[in-house]
Design an enzyme around this catalytic site. Structure first.
Site, PDB file in Angstrom:
ATOM      1  N   HIS A 499       0.832  -1.211   0.000  1.00 59.33           N
ATOM      2  CA  HIS A 499       0.000   0.000   0.000  1.00 59.33           C
ATOM      3  C   HIS A 499       0.869   1.264   0.000  1.00 59.33           C
ATOM      4  CE1 HIS A 499      -3.470   2.583   1.210  1.00 59.33           C
ATOM      5  NE2 HIS A 499      -2.501   3.284   1.756  1.00 59.33           N
ATOM      6  N   GLU A 500       1.764   1.333   0.956  1.00 58.12           N
ATOM      7  CA  GLU A 500       2.576   2.549   1.068  1.00 58.12           C
ATOM      8  C   GLU A 500       3.456   2.731  -0.169  1.00 58.12           C
ATOM      9  OE1 GLU A 500       1.801   4.725   3.164  1.00 58.12           O
ATOM     10  OE2 GLU A 500       0.537   3.436   4.378  1.00 58.12           O
ATOM     11  N   HIS A 506       3.399   6.981  -6.761  1.00 55.12           N
ATOM     12  CA  HIS A 506       2.703   8.219  -7.131  1.00 55.12           C
ATOM     13  C   HIS A 506       3.680   9.406  -7.018  1.00 55.12           C
ATOM     14  CE1 HIS A 506      -1.579  10.214  -6.732  1.00 55.12           C
ATOM     15  NE2 HIS A 506      -1.031  10.450  -7.893  1.00 55.12           N
TER      16      HIS A 506
HETATM   17 ZN   LIG Z   1      -2.475   5.338   2.267  1.00 56.03          ZN
END
Ligand SMILES: [Zn+2]
Length: 716
Positions: A499-500, A506
């Site tokens: 997730h991180e 991004h």
């Molecule tokens: Zn997050």
């Protein structure tokens, strides 16, 4: 989660601000001996961690604010009529020193703080708020921005420039640029008080987490824990000067991971109580007065700015747009989620009775019996999995491997660069053509100087205007094993790492001109979307078989175990969805009220109970994922009225997962499409436009409902 250390000065959707204008008391430059005086000479302008002393921060902040204030005054008083270059471009270039010191300081005040930094942080909060207000409430400056905004169609701007004009204008207006002078004074005061209270909340919470850790005298009370977990508890005790005892440190959330394995019901109940009482006890860690003050001040600010409440203000600048949309979404999901949780509770009660238990299922028992039911149903045992999730292998052969397959990027470990803590690992990231992309820092271990939870942040933002490449960090809170022992992750921690890293991508893939649009500078209810999509690769068969190998033998996780992991994924979704929704609804309850409706500190707990009951999510065995007094997402800042963002983003996430599956899964073509159409754009294009460009149509809620076991939700 994502934490912006950057002031993101004018790009931020939330305004922190204050009463006194910052004095420009010191026009000479910062002494050259201060490491913040110039851009770092290290690769990627990585901060020179080894040269920065705690005493360097305060003067760098003072000079940084003064310097930017001077730059802004020059822009505001520019003799020539406003142009894109002499106004907006100049503002985007301003504040370099302040940015350098802010990015460094706010990263470390989260991940490696100390008493001196905490003291400075508390002093800085109102000063930085005042600094922000001095810019955003400057009449002359706003007149220039407003003029450009009105002429924007005739200025011959490219799309990113046009969006910059629009965003500046929106940010000024939302920050109160159109208020009358007396109202602006009130706003400055409110902003300063909110900033100070939020900082105090965070600092008390760190203390409450540390004080709330459960101390166990007798190892027999830890029956059920794996030897590694017992060793870690002994190590944690030693670190606190309690050699010979055992300490179970608290994680941020209400439920604690150790509850799964602890066989002693009394210990389970003590641990959960310690977690749920954080911030509710009289004394130095009491958060009640702070949270009610923060809620009231935010409500007052919203009124002043012309909104009925803080949520209405905050949501206007999100993809959800208004409280009605958020309430409709949460209201639609809550009843079927609670119904699922009640069905799951009945199963757990049966499991209790089956082993002769005479008690009623409580919140402290949930994880423990859920694990038993899961083992029965899927023959799935969390402790069987850990040996296959060695941390380094998960990172390099899992998280990185998936990114290499999708985007062609490669990673090279750097051990020659200074770091702020020996546990942090640094990697240089390259594009498939060998060109440099940025630096990635993995700071995975827990320590008492680090706040709880997991998050991504930037040390340097990508910007073509400034000629900078990104330096991003992922923080986790993995308990550190004793020296010489392997770090074996839970499946949950594996998922968090993916997730991180989705946030990290991004930031790394950002390909924008203006700092305002860099990487994760997107609406709060959009930013969790790319990170959630990246979680899909944790269980993608080609990825899982690549990283999930036994730490001693290197043997891949047996297919039977893999199948069980996959089959068990839908298990316990009633609980997971309900605890999340309860927290999201609490957040809305605190922020959808006017100032007069905010309860007194003594009534904070009663307010919470009433809000959960009213929303139909008050179910004892499933407490909210965060209670108000330790809900850092909303009272520490960033996610106020925005905690719904996770499930809101999950609609886009679930759709995108289906898109990847439909298009052949883990391929360069798919990764490149996601990168070029969405990840690389940051905030330079409207968020939902980006989604539609990538996905091909408007979002569809059905895949989310199916994933969460809520399909048919609208009929219930
Ligand atoms: Zn997050």
């Amino acid at each position: 989660m994502l934490k912006r250390a950057s002031l993101g000065l004018l790009g931020s959707m939330l305004v922190l601000a204050s009463a006194q204008a910052v004095e420009i008391h010191n026009r000479e430059s910062l002494p050259a001996s201060n490491p913040f005086a110039r851009a770092s000479m290290l690769p990627y302008q990585l901060p020179p961690f080894d040269q920065i002393k705690d005493s360097d921060y305060a003067p760098a902040f003072a000079h940084g604010m003064a310097e930017q204030r001077a730059e802004i005054l020059t822009i505001a008083n520019h003799p020539a009529p406003p142009s894109f270059d002499n106004t907006l471009l100049a503002m985007e270039r301003s504040g370099r020193l302040l940015d350098r010191v802010s990015l460094m300081f706010f990263n470390l005040s989260s991940s490696n703080t100390n008493a001196a930094m905490q003291k400075l942080e508390a002093q800085l909060a109102p000063q930085l708020a005042a600094h922000r207000d001095a810019i955003l409430l400057d009449d002359k400056l706003f007149a220039r921005v407003d003029a450009l905004y009105r002429q924007r169609a005739t200025l011959g701007l490219n799309p990113e420039q046009l969006r910059l004009v629009e965003r500046y204008h929106t940010n000024f207006v939302r920050a109160g640029a159109r208020l009358a002078p007396a109202q602006k004074d009130t706003l400055r005061t409110l902003n300063a008080r909110i900033a100070a209270a939020q900082t105090a909340f965070e600092q008390r919470l760190l203390e409450a987490n540390n004080q709330g850790a459960l101390v166990i005298e007798d190892v027999r009370q830890l029956d059920g824990l794996a030897p590694g977990a017992i060793a870690a508890a002994a190590e944690a005790a030693k670190a606190r000067g309690l050699t010979g005892k055992y300490v179970i440190a608290l994680q941020n959330t209400t439920s604690q991971p150790t509850l799964t394995d602890l066989n002693d019901r009394g210990v389970r109940e003590r641990l959960l109580a310690a977690s749920m009482q954080r911030g509710l006890r009289d004394g130095a860690t009491d958060e009640r007065a702070l949270i009610t003050e923060i809620a009231r001040l935010r409500a007052e600010r919203a009124r002043l700015l012309g909104y009925p409440n803080h949520a209405a203000y905050a949501l206007e600048d999100s993809t959800a747009h208004d409280t009605a949309a958020v309430n409709a979404m949460l209201g639609k999901l809550a009843p079927p989620a609670v119904a699922n949780a009640r069905r799951e509770a009945a199963d757990l009660q049966q499991a209790i009775q089956a082993e002769g238990g005479k008690f009623q299922l409580g919140a402290a028992d949930w994880a423990h019996y859920a694990e038993k039911v899961r083992q029965q149903r899927y023959a799935f045992d969390e402790s069987q999995m850990r040996p296959y999730f060695e941390m380094q292998r998960v990172l390099e052969d899992g998280v990185f491997y998936a990114a290499t397959r999708l985007y062609g990027v490669t990673f090279k470990r750097r051990t020659d660069l200074p770091m702020y803590h020996p546990d942090v690992q640094v990697y240089e990231v390259f594009n498939s053509d060998g060109s440099r992309l940025g630096l990635f820092l993995a700071d995975y271990y827990a320590r008492s100087s680090k706040r709880g939870g997991a998050w991504m942040n930037n040390f340097v933002d990508q910007s073509h205007l400034l000629g900078t490449l990104p330096v991003v960090v992922n923080n986790l809170n993995v308990p550190k094993p004793p020296a010489g022992q392997p770090t074996l992750l839970s499946f949950d921690e594996v998922n968090t790492a993916f997730h991180e890293f989705g946030h990290a991508l991004h930031g790394l893939f950002s390909d924008v001109t203006y700092p305002m649009f860099s990487g994760t500078n997107v609406p709060r209810d959009f930013v969790e979307y790319p990170s959630q999509v990246n979680e899909m690769w944790a269980t993608w068969p080609e990825v899982l078989t690549h990283y999930a190998r036994h730490y001693q033998t290197g043997v891949p996780m047996p297919q039977t175990l893999v199948d069980k992991v996959l089959a068990a994924q839908k298990f316990n979704q009633g609980y997971a969805t309900t605890e999340y929704l309860a927290a999201a609804l609490l957040d809305q309850a605190w922020h959808q009220i006017g100032p007069a409706q905010v309860p007194a500190a003594t009534q904070a707990e009663a307010f919470e109970h009433a809000a959960l009951a009213k929303a139909g999510v008050a179910f004892g065995p499933v407490p909210p994922r965060y209670r108000s007094t330790y809900f850092a997402h909303i009272f520490g800042g960033g996610y106020a009225a925005g905690y719904y963002s996770y499930i809101w983003s999950e609609v886009l996430d679930a759709d995108s997962v289906e898109w990847f599956k439909r298009h052949g899964g883990l391929t360069r073509a798919n990764g490149d499409a996601f990168r070029s159409k969405l990840l690389s754009k940051g905030g330079s294009v409207d968020a939902m436009t980006l989604f539609r460009d990538f996905y091909g149509s408007d979002p569809d809620i059905q895949p989310l409902l199916e994933r969460r076991g809520l399909a048919g939700a609208s009929d219930t």
